[in-house]
Design an enzyme around this catalytic site. Structure first.
Site, PDB file in Angstrom:
ATOM      1  N   HIS A  24       0.970  -1.314   0.004  1.00 23.65           N
ATOM      2  CA  HIS A  24       0.073   0.091   0.034  1.00 23.65           C
ATOM      3  C   HIS A  24       0.812   1.384  -0.036  1.00 23.65           C
ATOM      4  O   HIS A  24       1.709   1.447   0.795  1.00 23.65           O
ATOM      5  CB  HIS A  24      -0.879   0.091   1.295  1.00 23.65           C
ATOM      6  N   ASP A  32      12.873   5.539 -18.956  1.00 19.25           N
ATOM      7  CA  ASP A  32      13.562   5.313 -20.164  1.00 19.25           C
ATOM      8  C   ASP A  32      15.163   4.722 -20.209  1.00 19.25           C
ATOM      9  O   ASP A  32      15.671   4.558 -19.048  1.00 19.25           O
ATOM     10  CB  ASP A  32      13.377   6.613 -21.021  1.00 19.25           C
ATOM     11  N   HIS A 103      10.392  18.419 -13.351  1.00 15.69           N
ATOM     12  CA  HIS A 103      11.133  17.128 -13.620  1.00 15.69           C
ATOM     13  C   HIS A 103      12.184  17.118 -12.299  1.00 15.69           C
ATOM     14  O   HIS A 103      12.551  16.142 -11.935  1.00 15.69           O
ATOM     15  CB  HIS A 103      11.961  17.244 -14.834  1.00 15.69           C
ATOM     16  N   TYR A 125      10.963  12.912 -21.125  1.00 14.90           N
ATOM     17  CA  TYR A 125      10.131  13.098 -20.136  1.00 14.90           C
ATOM     18  C   TYR A 125       8.948  12.075 -19.974  1.00 14.90           C
ATOM     19  O   TYR A 125       8.077  12.416 -19.402  1.00 14.90           O
ATOM     20  CB  TYR A 125       9.707  14.570 -19.970  1.00 14.90           C
ATOM     21  N   ASN A 127       9.312   9.373 -18.366  1.00 21.35           N
ATOM     22  CA  ASN A 127       9.218   8.502 -17.214  1.00 21.35           C
ATOM     23  C   ASN A 127       8.136   8.669 -16.291  1.00 21.35           C
ATOM     24  O   ASN A 127       7.547   9.659 -16.256  1.00 21.35           O
ATOM     25  CB  ASN A 127      10.500   8.680 -16.602  1.00 21.35           C
TER      26      ASN A 127
END
Length: 133
Positions: A24, A32, A103, A125, A127
């Site tokens: 949980h 990437d 980011h 970007y 990910n």
């Protein structure tokens, strides 16, 4: 004799083992090919070649068997990718709550993850961090 090996879904034993340990509100990163190495978290590297597999390949296989409560992604994803790609990610995310953040802030979440799955994806970007329910 009945075959006991897996026949469909996720076949990679390292990913299966990683996902089985998530509880949980734990998180897992799908990243990437160029995502930095984080020595404090387990990395399962499934990159085969440029673009194979993708972050969405992994997400689409995880979604039916893993209860995802939230997804994080860098906000720069939207401004650096064509609308078609943004839409494809949105389709895979479905109704799962999504938080986009700078980011720099996204990467601060990574060390708290149970693990990281490194793909061959090259999406800028692209990910994501998944949080279990």
């Amino acid at each position: 004799m009945i075959a006991s090996m897996l026949q469909s879904g996720i076949l990679n034993p390292h990913i299966l083992q990683l996902i089985a340990r998530i509880r949980h509100t734990n998180t897992v990163v799908i990243a990437d090919w160029a995502f930095p190495y984080w020595p404090q978290i387990e990395t399962v590297d499934i990159s085969l070649t440029h673009g194979i597999p993708t972050v969405l390949d992994v997400l689409d296989l995880l979604t039916p068997v893993f209860k995802i409560g939230r997804i994080w992604q860098a906000e720069e994803f939207v401004s650096t990718n064509p609308q078609e790609r943004v839409d494809r990610f949105a389709k895979s995310f479905g109704s799962i709550p999504l938080t986009r953040e700078p980011h720099v802030d996204f990467k601060k979440r990574v060390p708290q993850a149970i693990g990281l799955i490194r793909t061959g994806d090259a999406t800028p970007y692209g990910n994501i961090i998944l949080e279990s329910v």
